[in-house]
Design a protein around this motif. Structure first.
Motif, PDB file in Angstrom:
ATOM      1  N   ALA A 121     -54.715 -67.933  11.704  1.00 60.69           N
ATOM      2  CA  ALA A 121     -55.450 -66.726  11.326  1.00 60.69           C
ATOM      3  C   ALA A 121     -55.761 -66.754   9.843  1.00 60.69           C
ATOM      4  O   ALA A 121     -55.031 -67.336   9.047  1.00 60.69           O
ATOM      5  N   GLU A 122     -56.882 -66.155   9.472  1.00 63.14           N
ATOM      6  CA  GLU A 122     -57.202 -66.009   8.067  1.00 63.14           C
ATOM      7  C   GLU A 122     -56.217 -65.023   7.453  1.00 63.14           C
ATOM      8  O   GLU A 122     -55.725 -64.120   8.103  1.00 63.14           O
ATOM      9  N   ALA A 123     -55.902 -65.202   6.198  1.00 61.20           N
ATOM     10  CA  ALA A 123     -54.869 -64.409   5.535  1.00 61.20           C
ATOM     11  C   ALA A 123     -55.209 -62.928   5.585  1.00 61.20           C
ATOM     12  O   ALA A 123     -56.341 -62.523   5.353  1.00 61.20           O
ATOM     13  N   VAL A 124     -54.187 -62.128   5.894  1.00 58.57           N
ATOM     14  CA  VAL A 124     -54.336 -60.686   5.921  1.00 58.57           C
ATOM     15  C   VAL A 124     -53.801 -60.123   4.617  1.00 58.57           C
ATOM     16  O   VAL A 124     -52.648 -60.379   4.249  1.00 58.57           O
ATOM     17  N   SER A 125     -54.616 -59.397   3.885  1.00 54.96           N
ATOM     18  CA  SER A 125     -54.194 -58.747   2.649  1.00 54.96           C
ATOM     19  C   SER A 125     -53.700 -57.349   2.994  1.00 54.96           C
ATOM     20  O   SER A 125     -54.431 -56.565   3.609  1.00 54.96           O
ATOM     21  N   ILE A 126     -52.456 -57.044   2.643  1.00 52.94           N
ATOM     22  CA  ILE A 126     -51.906 -55.737   3.010  1.00 52.94           C
ATOM     23  C   ILE A 126     -51.420 -55.008   1.770  1.00 52.94           C
ATOM     24  O   ILE A 126     -51.071 -55.611   0.753  1.00 52.94           O
ATOM     25  N   SER A 127     -51.394 -53.684   1.885  1.00 50.95           N
ATOM     26  CA  SER A 127     -50.898 -52.833   0.810  1.00 50.95           C
ATOM     27  C   SER A 127     -50.139 -51.675   1.436  1.00 50.95           C
ATOM     28  O   SER A 127     -50.674 -50.988   2.317  1.00 50.95           O
ATOM     29  N   LYS A 128     -48.909 -51.474   0.993  1.00 46.78           N
ATOM     30  CA  LYS A 128     -48.125 -50.347   1.518  1.00 46.78           C
ATOM     31  C   LYS A 128     -48.601 -49.063   0.866  1.00 46.78           C
ATOM     32  O   LYS A 128     -48.650 -48.939  -0.350  1.00 46.78           O
ATOM     33  N   THR A 129     -48.956 -48.102   1.695  1.00 45.86           N
ATOM     34  CA  THR A 129     -49.516 -46.841   1.194  1.00 45.86           C
ATOM     35  C   THR A 129     -48.584 -45.656   1.352  1.00 45.86           C
ATOM     36  O   THR A 129     -48.863 -44.575   0.848  1.00 45.86           O
ATOM     37  N   GLY A 130     -47.479 -45.846   2.081  1.00 44.92           N
ATOM     38  CA  GLY A 130     -46.575 -44.722   2.267  1.00 44.92           C
ATOM     39  C   GLY A 130     -45.232 -45.167   2.806  1.00 44.92           C
ATOM     40  O   GLY A 130     -45.118 -46.197   3.474  1.00 44.92           O
ATOM     41  N   GLU A 131     -44.204 -44.391   2.476  1.00 42.77           N
ATOM     42  CA  GLU A 131     -42.864 -44.634   2.995  1.00 42.77           C
ATOM     43  C   GLU A 131     -42.207 -43.280   3.215  1.00 42.77           C
ATOM     44  O   GLU A 131     -41.924 -42.557   2.258  1.00 42.77           O
ATOM     45  N   ASP A 132     -41.990 -42.924   4.465  1.00 44.58           N
ATOM     46  CA  ASP A 132     -41.447 -41.621   4.814  1.00 44.58           C
ATOM     47  C   ASP A 132     -40.174 -41.790   5.630  1.00 44.58           C
ATOM     48  O   ASP A 132     -40.142 -42.549   6.603  1.00 44.58           O
ATOM     49  N   ILE A 133     -39.138 -41.070   5.249  1.00 47.66           N
ATOM     50  CA  ILE A 133     -37.882 -41.132   5.985  1.00 47.66           C
ATOM     51  C   ILE A 133     -38.013 -40.328   7.278  1.00 47.66           C
ATOM     52  O   ILE A 133     -38.497 -39.188   7.279  1.00 47.66           O
TER      53      ILE A 133
END
Length: 898
Positions: A46-58
């Protein structure tokens, strides 16, 4: 390790189970919408997937919701999307994973992920194993809950399972089933599996239940074990380790009793049953799972949870070759997967969205996405339309849909099982809370505020356990307990305090200047004593937002009748003598709107006695069947013809619809301008939703709620306010009447039944635009002259028209005196109010903004004051009141005509 099966079940337990299905034909096992699950091929790079974490909720102690955006190049373009991941700390003593299943903890009873989470009190969950939608409704893979093997893995190639041991160690592997039945005489026979639907085995393509013996427990909901097996069963009921019933060549009647199990046999297995399993004889069943990788047995009692899946996706932190063909589940779709970290501390439940905001992923892209998350080993779960995640926000009592499914909105597919996250934490101390309540209030409006808190383990606390004190930052609001009353326009910070924890909420009190429109939800109503008109008041803000308004918080003026507004309803007490038109004028700090009441004409729109048009039935999805017909009614309507809808919504999944189509696809024309409707309905206490579909002349469809819940039996008259649906463009047609069986809580509603409908009546108020107003009026006025000519008759004015900045001005009373209506002046605010027919106009001195029937508009001219007289722009006022204006430049004469 082996174990005694009969000791493992407890009556009444809600086992969180899945649903396996297998249509038994001489073809590969197939999942509708996904294709045949056969063959093996390697994963493509697969072509590289660029990811960015936008949230972290408990979510709870030991579980977090991680939100990501991603982008990936596809065919020279960049595709973007959203992913949601639940990270579970397996070393945390207060969180655990378990399977969720159909209604009442039974196989064969498909349920949505939301329904499963609600029933089992999961704080998070996703859909789980693959299943054949044409079969019983059981999972293809193994399922273990709290050490009990609920279903065994099917004999299919390349199918993986995910599990967690009671020592909190995650595992992913391929498993087979090994088990025996041991009779009292010491003889044994091989067991083929537990709670399995029929299917074709791989790779030898044989009937799964031929010459085989299976266990079916009380977790199997159907009386048939299984359906479409192409084999004749012999069955033995085992209770407390003793055979209590035997049926040769025929299934035992009914479902499996609680705590018992049935041995289901065919061919060679049936012969063994006949020779060795007699009534009164003791019997023992022993079984285990066996790793296909190591050949070592795995005792299900050592497992906390296991759920089946599909192909391996990630192995040793890298994208793995697919263990099973993925050609039928290709493309860019919503995805569900599960895996764990290299340390074994974290389990990851992964979902990828495919909706208006997200473009889905291919399986190869999903592999790289999982690797980038740090997943060491992971497998694919059912995806596409099945992909659903629910998570519980902090302070909330139940898990909620995390994102929109492929179906759109809140619609979810009913599935066989899911993987749930559960909290085992004790009650803790208050850690934090959020304030719930309206963030925008109108002056005079009263609102109640609450709190949603969570404890030291991030689990919800009841509001009574928090009991905060409330304090505003200024005098814009007044506080009494948790009730807030808006006093004056402006912003205020509302602070709630409890146990040393403080939380604030910004509240804005809106002045009239913040409004762009004020709607009552109805534009016309009947003028008659005793009439009740439901109001749905909404204010539209200049910012574009909307605010629900308590009708009682507005100032009301009644013209032509006496009445009151209470609990969102306008009640007409009496009508003034001789009144043809009534007006209910609502004002919010001078921002006014109006409801016009006239003598309404009631029409017998349809009683079905002489209906000659065709009536047809349509069911959605295709499994919904029934009949729509005009026939003699039941009970008190036995001497009348009625519209009867018989329906059976047992088949199919998701929301289900049973339509009675009037006049094919054409429908029947509604009474023009109808503001209300009444109809007699024979209910069936099904708790289904009864609706009507109306299509306006503009092509827009309006869905009218006749009964949100048919929770009654016998005949009942229903009254419907059509005004609440906005402006229906007439001529409009009523195309169909139908019942809806919603997917959510479907077990609480009847799947089959019948309703009858009779005596549909409509009420349409008379046109108030010209009612009671003089017609054929022509008025002439000349700039600088105090003479007014009306239909050739002259009269004196106390102020002459003037021209300023290209606009002609005149005291408004001469317009209403000549053409009908009324006007008023508020010296304090400088507001001029003009009412004529069904039009209400509000202007303000020196302001170009004006309000027409509750909608703010802007003009090129504004009212002015000349010699202490307030003058209004002639053309603006006349045209907004429905009059025509002509201007003669040479004589400086304005002519107004009605």
């Amino acid at each position: 390790m082996n174990k005694q099966f009969s000791k493992t079940f407890k009556a009444g337990r809600k086992w969180m189970i899945a649903v396996l299905a297998g249509a038994l034909t001489v073809q590969p096992l197939a999942v509708p919408g996904w294709g045949a699950l056969t063959g093996v091929r390697s994963a493509v790079a697969a072509e590289a997937v660029s990811i960015s974490k936008t949230g972290e909720d408990i979510i709870t102690s030991g579980a977090k919701l991680l939100s990501y955006t991603y982008s990936v190049p596809r065919s020279g373009k960049t595709a973007t999307g959203l992913a949601s991941v639940v990270q579970v700390d397996l070393t945390n003593p207060y969180v655990k994973l378990d399977v969720m299943t159909g209604r009442g903890g039974k196989f064969t009873t498909l349920q949505t992920v939301s329904g499963m989470a609600k029933e089992t009190q999961a704080v998070a969950g996703v859909n789980g194993d693959y299943f054949n939608t044409a079969a019983d409704g059981a999972p293809m893979g193994a399922q273990v809950s709290d050490g009990v093997l609920m279903s065994s893995p099917s004999e299919l190639n390349g199918m993986y399972a995910f599990g967690v041991t009671k020592g909190h160690k995650p595992l992913i592997d391929q498993y087979s089933f090994a088990g025996t039945v041991k009779a009292a005489d010491g003889s044994t026979f091989e067991l083929a599996g537990i709670n399995q639907a029929s299917y074709m085995t791989e790779p030898d393509k044989t009937l799964s239940h031929a010459d085989a013996m299976y266990i079916y427990t009380d977790a199997w909901g159907n009386a048939e074990r299984p359906k479409n097996s192409s084999t004749t069963p012999s069955e033995a009921l085992v209770e407390n380790g003793v055979v209590t019933q035997v049926s040769q060549g025929k299934a035992l009647p009914g479902t499996v009793p609680a705590g018992a199990y049935i041995l289901r046999a065919h061919g060679k297995a049936a012969s063994y049953m006949k020779d060795h399993l007699t009534v009164g004889a003791k019997v023992q069943t022993d079984y285990s799972l066996v790793s296909k990788t190591t050949g070592q047995p795995l005792d299900p009692s050592s497992l906390e949870v296991m759920i089946g899946g599909h192909t391996i996706l990630v192995d040793n932190g890298k994208a793995a070759a697919f263990s099973r063909s993925t050609s039928s589940i290709g493309g860019y779709r919503a995805r569900t997967a599960v895996g764990y970290s290299q340390s074994g501390q974290y389990a990851y439940i992964v979902t990828v969205q495919d909706n208006a905001a997200s473009s889905g992923m291919s399986l190869a892209e999903l592999q790289n996405f999982m690797v980038s998350l740090g997943i060491w080993k992971g497998i694919n779960l059912d995806g596409g339309g099945s992909t659903t995640m629910v998570t519980r926000p902090l302070g909330e009592q139940q898990a909620q849909l995390t994102f929109t499914t492929e179906y759109g909105g809140q619609t979810q597919r009913a599935v066989v099982n899911g993987l749930g996250v559960y909290t085992t934490a004790p009650a803790g101390q208050l850690k934090g809370f959020a304030i719930s309540g309206k963030k925008q209030l109108l002056i005079g409006e009263t609102a109640t505020y609450g709190v949603k808190g969570y404890d030291t383990y991030y689990n919800p606390m009841t509001a009574s356990a928090i009991s905060p004190t409330w304090k505003p930052s200024n005098a814009n609001v007044a506080v009494s307990g948790n009730t807030i009353t808006a006093k004056k326009a402006g912003k205020v910070t509302l602070t709630a305090s409890s146990g040393g924890v403080n939380t604030t909420l910004q509240v804005e009190v809106l002045g009239a200047d913040s409004l762009s429109a004020l709607s009552l939800g109805a534009t016309s109503a009947p003028l008659k004593a005793g009439a009740s008109v439901p109001l749905n008041v909404n204010a539209t803000l200049k910012s574009g937002g909307t605010v629900n308004v308590d009708a009682s918080s507005l100032n009301w003026e009644f013209v032509g009748f006496k009445g009151s507004v209470k609990d969102g309803v306008l009640n007409v007490t009496s009508v003034d003598a001789g009144a043809q038109v009534g007006y209910a004028i609502a004002s919010y700090e001078g921002f006014k709107t109006m409801l016009t009441l006239t003598n309404a004409a009631e029409t017998d729109w349809e009683n079905f006695e002489n209906a000659t048009y065709p009536v047809t039935f349509t069911g959605t999805p295709s499994g919904v069947t029934g009949q729509a017909q005009i026939k003699a009614g039941s009970d008190s309507h036995a001497n009348s013809k009625v519209l009867r809808i018989d329906y059976d919504m047992t088949a199919g999944t998701g929301n289900k619809y049973a339509y009675a189509n009037l006049n094919g696809s054409s429908g029947k024309t509604l009474t023009s301008g109808a503001s209300s409707m009444s109809l007699d309905v024979l209910g069936d206490s099904s708790y289904n939703w009864l609706r009507a579909e109306v299509v306006g002349a503009d092509g827009k469809t309006v869905y009218v709620d006749l009964a949100k819940s048919v929770n009654f039996t016998g005949w009942k008259t229903l009254n419907v306010n059509l005004n609440q649906y906005g402006n229906i463009a007439y001529p409009a047609k009523l195309k169909r009447i139908y019942l809806v069986n919603l997917a959510e809580g479907q077990d609480e509603r009847s799947a089959s039944g019948a309703v009858e409908i009779d005596n549909i009546k409509t009420s349409a108020p008379a046109d108030a635009g010209s009612l009671g107003l003089p017609s054929g009026i022509k008025a002439n006025m000349t700039v600088g002259s105090k003479t007014l000519q009306v239909n050739g008759k002259s009269s004196a004015m106390d102020a002459a028209p003037v021209v300023q900045s290209g606009s002609t001005y005149l005291p408004v009373k001469y317009i209403t005196d000549s053409f009908g209506g009324a006007s008023g002046w508020d010296a304090k605010t400088g507001a001029i109010t003009v009412r004529r027919g069904d039009r209400l106009l509000v202007l303000n001195l020196n302001k170009k903004d004006y309000i027409l029937n509750g909608v703010r508009k802007t003009s090129t001219s504004a009212p002015i004051s000349v010699s202490n007289r307030t003058l209004v722009p002639v053309r603006l006022v006349s045209e907004q009141l429905g009059l025509r204006v002509k201007w003669e430049q040479e004589t400086k004469t304005a002519t107004i005509e009605s």
